[in-house]
Design a protein around this motif. Structure first.
Motif, PDB file in Angstrom:
ATOM      1  N   ALA A   3       2.105   1.782  -3.383  1.00  0.00           N
ATOM      2  CA  ALA A   3       1.020   2.258  -4.251  1.00  0.00           C
ATOM      3  C   ALA A   3       0.772   3.748  -4.027  1.00  0.00           C
ATOM      4  CB  ALA A   3      -0.249   1.453  -3.988  1.00  0.00           C
ATOM      5  N   ILE A   4       0.825   4.176  -2.759  1.00  0.00           N
ATOM      6  CA  ILE A   4       0.601   5.603  -2.467  1.00  0.00           C
ATOM      7  C   ILE A   4       1.708   6.437  -3.090  1.00  0.00           C
ATOM      8  CG2 ILE A   4       0.544   7.318  -0.613  1.00  0.00           C
ATOM      9  CD1 ILE A   4      -0.927   5.229   1.085  1.00  0.00           C
ATOM     10  N   ASP A   5       2.944   5.979  -2.953  1.00  0.00           N
ATOM     11  CA  ASP A   5       4.066   6.673  -3.597  1.00  0.00           C
ATOM     12  C   ASP A   5       3.874   6.716  -5.112  1.00  0.00           C
ATOM     13  OD1 ASP A   5       5.540   7.529  -1.509  1.00  0.00           O
ATOM     14  OD2 ASP A   5       6.953   5.861  -1.481  1.00  0.00           O
ATOM     15  N   GLY A   6       3.386   5.586  -5.642  1.00  0.00           N
ATOM     16  CA  GLY A   6       3.166   5.504  -7.090  1.00  0.00           C
ATOM     17  C   GLY A   6       2.114   6.494  -7.555  1.00  0.00           C
ATOM     18  N   LEU A  20       2.279   4.440 -11.254  1.00  0.00           N
ATOM     19  CA  LEU A  20       2.221   3.147 -10.555  1.00  0.00           C
ATOM     20  C   LEU A  20       3.167   2.144 -11.209  1.00  0.00           C
ATOM     21  CD1 LEU A  20      -1.623   2.951  -9.888  1.00  0.00           C
ATOM     22  CD2 LEU A  20       0.188   3.060  -8.163  1.00  0.00           C
ATOM     23  N   VAL A  21       3.152   2.122 -12.567  1.00  0.00           N
ATOM     24  CA  VAL A  21       4.021   1.179 -13.281  1.00  0.00           C
ATOM     25  C   VAL A  21       5.477   1.384 -12.895  1.00  0.00           C
ATOM     26  CG1 VAL A  21       4.987   0.627 -15.555  1.00  0.00           C
ATOM     27  CG2 VAL A  21       2.514   0.793 -15.275  1.00  0.00           C
ATOM     28  N   ILE A  22       5.912   2.663 -12.941  1.00  0.00           N
ATOM     29  CA  ILE A  22       7.337   2.896 -12.716  1.00  0.00           C
ATOM     30  C   ILE A  22       7.716   2.692 -11.249  1.00  0.00           C
ATOM     31  CG2 ILE A  22       7.409   5.399 -12.265  1.00  0.00           C
ATOM     32  CD1 ILE A  22       9.723   5.437 -14.322  1.00  0.00           C
ATOM     33  N   THR A  23       6.807   3.024 -10.317  1.00  0.00           N
ATOM     34  CA  THR A  23       7.145   2.847  -8.905  1.00  0.00           C
ATOM     35  C   THR A  23       7.213   1.361  -8.540  1.00  0.00           C
ATOM     36  OG1 THR A  23       5.936   4.888  -8.523  1.00  0.00           O
ATOM     37  CG2 THR A  23       6.591   3.644  -6.588  1.00  0.00           C
ATOM     38  N   PHE A  24       6.209   0.609  -8.978  1.00  0.00           N
ATOM     39  CA  PHE A  24       6.264  -0.842  -8.715  1.00  0.00           C
ATOM     40  C   PHE A  24       7.415  -1.474  -9.493  1.00  0.00           C
ATOM     41  CE2 PHE A  24       1.960  -0.427  -6.990  1.00  0.00           C
ATOM     42  CZ  PHE A  24       2.082  -1.236  -5.874  1.00  0.00           C
ATOM     43  N   SER A  43       2.322   4.286   6.670  1.00  0.00           N
ATOM     44  CA  SER A  43       2.733   5.658   6.899  1.00  0.00           C
ATOM     45  C   SER A  43       3.047   6.339   5.576  1.00  0.00           C
ATOM     46  CB  SER A  43       3.962   5.691   7.816  1.00  0.00           C
ATOM     47  OG  SER A  43       5.011   4.978   7.221  1.00  0.00           O
ATOM     48  N   VAL A  44       2.667   7.617   5.525  1.00  0.00           N
ATOM     49  CA  VAL A  44       2.875   8.401   4.313  1.00  0.00           C
ATOM     50  C   VAL A  44       3.901   9.485   4.635  1.00  0.00           C
ATOM     51  CG1 VAL A  44       1.780   9.897   2.612  1.00  0.00           C
ATOM     52  CG2 VAL A  44       0.514   7.984   3.604  1.00  0.00           C
ATOM     53  N   ARG A  45       4.930   9.581   3.774  1.00  0.00           N
ATOM     54  CA  ARG A  45       5.956  10.596   4.001  1.00  0.00           C
ATOM     55  C   ARG A  45       5.375  11.996   3.881  1.00  0.00           C
ATOM     56  NH1 ARG A  45      10.661   9.649   0.006  1.00  0.00           N
ATOM     57  NH2 ARG A  45       9.045   8.748  -1.294  1.00  0.00           N
ATOM     58  N   GLU A  46       6.031  12.962   4.562  1.00  0.00           N
ATOM     59  CA  GLU A  46       5.543  14.348   4.498  1.00  0.00           C
ATOM     60  C   GLU A  46       5.473  14.842   3.064  1.00  0.00           C
ATOM     61  OE1 GLU A  46       7.762  16.993   6.932  1.00  0.00           O
ATOM     62  OE2 GLU A  46       7.865  15.579   8.596  1.00  0.00           O
ATOM     63  N   SER A  47       6.554  14.606   2.322  1.00  0.00           N
ATOM     64  CA  SER A  47       6.594  15.135   0.956  1.00  0.00           C
ATOM     65  C   SER A  47       5.501  14.491   0.112  1.00  0.00           C
ATOM     66  CB  SER A  47       7.959  14.879   0.336  1.00  0.00           C
ATOM     67  OG  SER A  47       8.289  13.515   0.413  1.00  0.00           O
ATOM     68  N   THR A  48       5.238  13.200   0.351  1.00  0.00           N
ATOM     69  CA  THR A  48       4.194  12.527  -0.421  1.00  0.00           C
ATOM     70  C   THR A  48       2.829  13.126  -0.137  1.00  0.00           C
ATOM     71  OG1 THR A  48       5.501  10.521  -0.235  1.00  0.00           O
ATOM     72  CG2 THR A  48       3.253  10.266  -1.015  1.00  0.00           C
ATOM     73  N   ILE A  53       0.837  -1.202   0.000  1.00  0.00           N
ATOM     74  CA  ILE A  53       0.000   0.000   0.000  1.00  0.00           C
ATOM     75  C   ILE A  53       0.871   1.252   0.000  1.00  0.00           C
ATOM     76  CG2 ILE A  53      -1.725   1.306   1.321  1.00  0.00           C
ATOM     77  CD1 ILE A  53      -2.799  -1.398   2.317  1.00  0.00           C
ATOM     78  N   GLU A  54       1.945   1.196   0.782  1.00  0.00           N
ATOM     79  CA  GLU A  54       2.840   2.357   0.810  1.00  0.00           C
ATOM     80  C   GLU A  54       3.442   2.633  -0.567  1.00  0.00           C
ATOM     81  OE1 GLU A  54       5.682   1.814   3.926  1.00  0.00           O
ATOM     82  OE2 GLU A  54       4.165   2.102   5.491  1.00  0.00           O
TER      83      GLU A  54
END
Lengths: 345, 285
Positions: free
Chosen positions: B10-13, B251-255, B138-143, B7-8
């Motif tokens: 995916a959120i970054d993605g 999503l593609v590039i992050t995963f 947890s979600v980073r501040e910048s995200t 999930i983390e």
């Protein structure tokens, strides 16, 4: 008219037809004597670079100038050529010279495939530009990323196309010898270009460029001719690849980047004059020279080059060779201000 | 592999995808309205970050700095539109497309060159965000900043194009330039507006991008490429498609980065572009 007179006339025709190529090659042949001071390898390297880019520009002229297929992966094709020769020579253990044609074939097949698919799918010039740019970047990623094969961004040394026998025969350095090898190559390209444009291919290209649908309707196989142009150009670029690598002594992914090859080749083509024989050579010479002078401008070099590119495309798209031709025919007074005014309107 | 980690990622993605969408919208707006493929788009992102970092010491907080730098880039965009692009818009059809490619390429090199002289380092924009934590995810501040700002901005863009008079006028020009002219819309003014809008979108994307990884001059071209990819995969005249494509490719590039590594995921990205171009070339032409 007697038979000998007819033969003479035919010979005369050939002489007239190839005189400009002969003069160009003669000028290029004596160039090192004037430019390179004894023992100066730096200037010799610039001359080699000049002919390398001239060859690439001639290739782009055929595919972009004559058939409107904007190949933005000249750098990638050059790299494919260089890596093919270097890696095969390494693994097969045969002379690299034997593998240069293989490089031409490999790059040529890629060009053929791209042209065939894009012609079949009816891609316009912009789509081909984006497609080839995507391929350029993909190959760039592969050159850097496939570290086990290509040596990654550290690169691989490459000195297997030495022409020592020629260097000793001329009593010159290896770079100058390489220059003459490239000169022979450029000579062959120019003759090939003239032959191609005077044959049915040249006429087909002209028809396709002016109106594809009309060309198709009079029985010109557009897909075939575009594919041939794509193959020819890409094969030439593939052949240049290993020679370029030899002159640098190294194969690095950054040498084949969009910014280091494609941008320059495009500027050279437009500046020299598209769809002309000598234009690509003149354009390459001027840009290599300008680039060299700009070394003095230090950090400002990139900015000046960019400004030059803008000015060139907006106000000087005709190119040097057509401009000079106009000047010689005394047409400049009428047409040039007209075209400039047109731009400023 | 744990679900929370997935999930983390995916959120970054999605955050990365929304940035892609902002950049892609920048290309789509200008290409759709004026047939100019702006190869200098990414440079405007870099300029915004550099300008923002430069004014931060003189203003009370980072938000003011961001707004000031966006204002600066908007003025820069307007002046470029009025001078350089006016020359491009004078030609038509395919010639305009080519001229657009070449002049914006020249512009990108020119601006890159100037930036290299004065700002050769890496820059990141200072920020304060909220780090969230929910059920172990947890979600980073910048995200969190990226998610909030870019989705708000994309929503605003959507509303602008759908609901306002100017937006409707812009969409009319998208579809039929002559028709728009006959309806009393000045296509040139609309184009100036959207060009400024596109560089501002790129500027916001740049600032947000720099909160996660520092930006240098070389990043500019990279961002342009991402923008073009997203815009093409989404359909160059289709804002909704661009936004969808941005999130999908993010999503593609992050995963991809996580599972197969950075270089393979980049190659996958380009493969997607080549496939789309081969399947639907007529959408771009």
């Amino acid at each position: 008219m007697s038979e000998t007179a007819a033969e003479d006339a035919a010979l005369d025709g050939i002489v007239r037809e190839y005189r400009d190529i002969g003069i160009t090659l003669a000028v290029l042949a004596v160039l090192p004597a004037f430019v390179v001071e004894a023992g100066m390898t730096y200037q010799a390297r610039l001359l080699v670079l000049f002919l390398t880019f001239a060859s690439l520009t001639i290739a782009l002229n055929v595919v972009f100038g004559h058939t409107n297929q904007l190949f933005l992966f000249v750098g990638a094709l050059t790299g494919i050529g260089a890596y093919t020769t270097a890696l095969l020579a390494d693994s097969l253990g045969v002379s690299a010279w034997l593998l240069v044609p293989v490089s031409g074939l490999v790059a040529g097949s890629i060009g053929l495939l791209v042209s065939y698919v894009s012609a079949r799918r009816g891609m316009t010039v912009i789509v081909i530009a984006i497609l080839t740019l995507a391929l350029q970047l993909a190959f760039g990623e592969i050159f850097v990323g496939a570290r086990d094969i290509t040596g990654g961004s550290t690169g691989i040394p490459f000195r297997e196309l030495e022409v020592e026998f020629l260097a000793t025969a001329l009593g010159e350095t290896g770079q100058i010898a390489l220059y003459y090898v490239l000169l022979a190559f450029v000579g062959a390209l120019l003759v090939g270009y003239r032959l191609m444009m005077n044959s049915k291919y040249g006429f087909a290209f002209k028809a396709i460029r002016q109106d594809e649908i009309a060309a198709e309707s009079v029985g010109i196989d557009v897909v075939k001719y575009k594919s041939i142009a794509g193959f020819a150009a890409a094969a030439v670029i593939g052949l240049v690849g290993p020679l370029y690598a030899q002159s640098e002594g190294y194969i690095l992914p950054s040498m084949f980047a969009f910014q280091s090859i494609d941008v320059l080749v495009l500027v050279m083509l437009v500046l020299g004059g598209m769809r002309t024989l000598i234009g690509p050579v003149v354009g390459a010479g001027v840009i290599i020279y300008v680039n060299e002078i700009l070394q003095d401008a230090g950090q400002w070099r990139t900015a000046i080059l960019g400004g030059l590119l803008i000015a060139l495309f907006l106000y000087f798209r005709e190119g040097i060779v057509p401009k000079v031709r106009e000047l010689r025919n005394g047409e400049l007074g009428v047409s040039a201000p007209g075209s400039v005014l047109d731009r400023l309107r | 592999m744990e679900a929370t980690a997935l999930i983390e990622i995916a959120i970054d993605g999605i955050a990365r995808g929304l940035l892609f969408a902002l950049l892609g919208a920048g290309i789509t707006l200008v290409f759709g309205l004026g047939n100019v493929l702006n190869l200098s788009l990414g440079v405007f992102s870099v300029i915004t970050v550099v300008a923002g970092v430069a004014v931060v010491p003189y203003v009370p907080n980072a938000v003011v700095a961001a707004v000031l730098s966006l204002g600066f880039v908007a003025v820069l965009g307007l002046s470029i539109d009025r001078t350089l692009l006016s020359s491009v818009y004078r030609s038509n059809g395919e010639e305009r497309i080519l001229l657009g490619i070449f002049t914006t390429l020249g512009l990108a090199i020119l601006l890159d060159g100037i930036l290299y002289v004065y700002y050769p380092l890496n820059y990141s924009f200072p920020y304060t965000g909220l780090s969230l934590s929910m059920g172990g995810v947890s979600v980073r501040e910048s995200t969190s900043i990226i998610l909030l700002v870019s989705s708000a901005l994309l929503l605003a863009l959507f509303v602008f194009l759908r609901k306002t008079y100017l937006g409707k006028a812009a969409r009319t020009v998208f579809q039929d330039e002559t028709g728009a002219l006959l309806c009393g819309i000045d296509p040139r003014a609309i184009r100036s507006l959207t060009f400024v809008l596109s560089v501002v979108l790129a500027g916001v994307a740049g600032i947000l991008w720099s909160t996660q990884s520092a930006i240098s001059v070389a990043t500019g071209f990279e961002l342009t490429i991402f923008a073009i990819i997203v815009s093409i995969v989404g359909g160059v005249r289709n804002i909704e498609g661009t936004i969808g494509a941005g999130v999908f490719l993010g999503l593609v590039i992050t995963f991809g980065n996580f599972f197969v590594g950075a270089y393979v995921s980049m190659v996958i990205l380009f493969a997607v572009v080549v496939t789309v171009l081969i399947l639907r070339p007529e959408e771009i032409a």
